[in-house]
Design an enzyme around this catalytic site. Structure first.
Site, PDB file in Angstrom:
ATOM      1  N   ASN A 175      43.205  23.437  27.444  1.00 51.99           N
ATOM      2  CA  ASN A 175      44.202  23.456  26.178  1.00 51.99           C
ATOM      3  C   ASN A 175      43.371  22.996  24.913  1.00 51.99           C
ATOM      4  O   ASN A 175      43.450  23.507  23.929  1.00 51.99           O
ATOM      5  CB  ASN A 175      45.413  22.516  26.130  1.00 51.99           C
ATOM      6  CG  ASN A 175      45.969  22.472  24.747  1.00 51.99           C
ATOM      7  OD1 ASN A 175      46.746  23.117  24.209  1.00 51.99           O
ATOM      8  ND2 ASN A 175      45.833  21.091  24.493  1.00 51.99           N
ATOM      9  N   ASP A 228      35.534  14.544  27.536  1.00 51.36           N
ATOM     10  CA  ASP A 228      34.785  15.384  26.612  1.00 51.36           C
ATOM     11  C   ASP A 228      34.725  16.795  27.245  1.00 51.36           C
ATOM     12  O   ASP A 228      33.763  16.860  28.105  1.00 51.36           O
ATOM     13  CB  ASP A 228      33.676  14.534  26.273  1.00 51.36           C
ATOM     14  CG  ASP A 228      32.668  15.381  25.075  1.00 51.36           C
ATOM     15  OD1 ASP A 228      33.095  16.714  24.979  1.00 51.36           O
ATOM     16  OD2 ASP A 228      31.506  14.892  25.130  1.00 51.36           O
ATOM     17  N   ASP A 230      41.646  13.493  27.588  1.00 54.11           N
ATOM     18  CA  ASP A 230      41.435  13.997  26.092  1.00 54.11           C
ATOM     19  C   ASP A 230      40.335  12.710  25.766  1.00 54.11           C
ATOM     20  O   ASP A 230      40.145  12.061  26.588  1.00 54.11           O
ATOM     21  CB  ASP A 230      42.774  13.367  25.301  1.00 54.11           C
ATOM     22  CG  ASP A 230      42.753  14.167  24.027  1.00 54.11           C
ATOM     23  OD1 ASP A 230      43.516  15.158  23.885  1.00 54.11           O
ATOM     24  OD2 ASP A 230      41.820  13.718  23.185  1.00 54.11           O
ATOM     25  N   VAL A 240      52.094  27.568  15.577  1.00 53.34           N
ATOM     26  CA  VAL A 240      53.260  26.564  15.801  1.00 53.34           C
ATOM     27  C   VAL A 240      52.845  25.560  14.800  1.00 53.34           C
ATOM     28  O   VAL A 240      51.787  24.868  14.430  1.00 53.34           O
ATOM     29  CB  VAL A 240      52.927  25.822  17.132  1.00 53.34           C
ATOM     30  CG1 VAL A 240      54.060  24.865  17.381  1.00 53.34           C
ATOM     31  CG2 VAL A 240      53.285  27.021  18.129  1.00 53.34           C
ATOM     32  N   TYR A 250      36.841  31.212  14.883  1.00 50.63           N
ATOM     33  CA  TYR A 250      37.790  30.554  15.790  1.00 50.63           C
ATOM     34  C   TYR A 250      38.579  31.821  16.577  1.00 50.63           C
ATOM     35  O   TYR A 250      38.763  31.786  17.968  1.00 50.63           O
ATOM     36  CB  TYR A 250      38.978  30.001  14.983  1.00 50.63           C
ATOM     37  CG  TYR A 250      40.056  29.654  15.785  1.00 50.63           C
ATOM     38  CD1 TYR A 250      40.057  28.767  16.525  1.00 50.63           C
ATOM     39  CD2 TYR A 250      41.464  30.262  15.725  1.00 50.63           C
ATOM     40  CE1 TYR A 250      41.176  28.216  17.582  1.00 50.63           C
ATOM     41  CE2 TYR A 250      42.567  29.928  16.567  1.00 50.63           C
ATOM     42  CZ  TYR A 250      42.398  28.981  17.299  1.00 50.63           C
ATOM     43  OH  TYR A 250      43.542  28.345  18.285  1.00 50.63           O
TER      44      TYR A 250
END
Length: 265
Positions: free
Chosen positions: A90, A63, A39, A194, A159
């Site tokens: 993810n 990154d 991350d 979610v 998106y």
């Protein structure tokens, strides 16, 4: 060893410092895998890595839009964590907008993180896992798409387009890996909504854009479209990732798995 036992395998999860990624890292560790939390958020990532069940986990700064960063992360997985058997792409970003108001810079941001970032992850995952790679044992790559790739939900046109691209990238990558004998399966998951920070932000955005009367109304519309009658949970998505990482899915390749309660059917 059961089909869902990942003992002895190393999994790298991008965007694992929070939200769905954190849940996926937790579930993979619970199934026995060594997990590399990857991350941009170093402090949060280190904290998640330290919270995982079992031993042998760790954190690497990543990154996803930077190729050198991907090369380093996969190298670290092999040199410090024993290999690379599972890679979960993810990391993603969602910026809501009506198509008439979309901002070019926001388009570039979503393309770079969601499409470029995923493509680079697949690239370095395959290079690392294929027979002539530094891990060389084959494995499973799991890309995180979205139910937005399968339905026309308002307010998220770019998106949705990027997550549709993830679906197509998955299928072509699986075909290439198979044709070239890499021994790597490539699949993707379509999560439903979610109530993570991203999911809650999306509901608020829908109200702000004037598409729904309130965030609660937006959530209600999603539930109404979902035969299972509820929002998704992090565990629903994380369990699907463990399944696709495991031998229980050994003959599943190049598919998009809806984990959306039927919303996208």
């Amino acid at each position: 060893m059961t089909d869902l036992d990942l003992t002895g395998r190393t999994a790298l999860v991008s965007g694992a410092a929070q939200g769905l990624g954190e849940g996926m890292a937790q579930a993979l560790a619970a199934a026995g895998a060594r997990v590399v939390v990857a991350d941009l958020q170093d402090d949060l990532g280190e904290k998640v890595a330290g919270s995982l069940k079992g031993e042998g986990h760790g954190f690497v700064h990543l990154d996803v839009t930077d190729e050198a960063s991907w090369e380093n992360a996969t190298r670290v997985a092999v040199s410090e964590f024993g290999g690379l058997d599972v890679l979960v792409n993810n990391a993603g970003v969602e910026i809501s907008s009506l198509i008439t108001e979309v901002v070019p810079e926001d388009i570039r941001t979503m393309l770079e993180v969601n499409v470029l970032g995923t493509a680079l992850g697949v690239k370095w995952g395959l290079r690392t896992m294929r027979p002539d790679g530094p891990a060389g044992q084959g494995g499973s790559i799991i890309n995180i798409s979205s139910v937005a790739a399968t339905i026309a939900f308002p307010g998220i046109p770019i998106y949705s387009a990027t997550k549709s691209a993830v679906n197509r990238l998955t299928r072509v990558s699986a075909m290439e890996a198979g044709k070239l004998g890499y021994g790597v399966r490539v699949n993707c998951v379509y999560p439903g909504l979610v109530p993570t920070a991203m999911g809650q932000g999306l509901a608020a955005d829908m109200a702000e854009l004037g598409l729904f009367g309130s965030p609660e109304e937006a959530v209600g519309a999603v539930i109404e479209l979902t035969p299972s009658g509820r929002l998704g949970e992090v565990a629903d998505m994380a369990d699907a990732v463990v399944f696709l990482a495991s031998d229980a899915s050994r003959f599943i390749n190049g598919v998009g798995l809806p984990v959306d309660g039927g919303m996208g059917m």
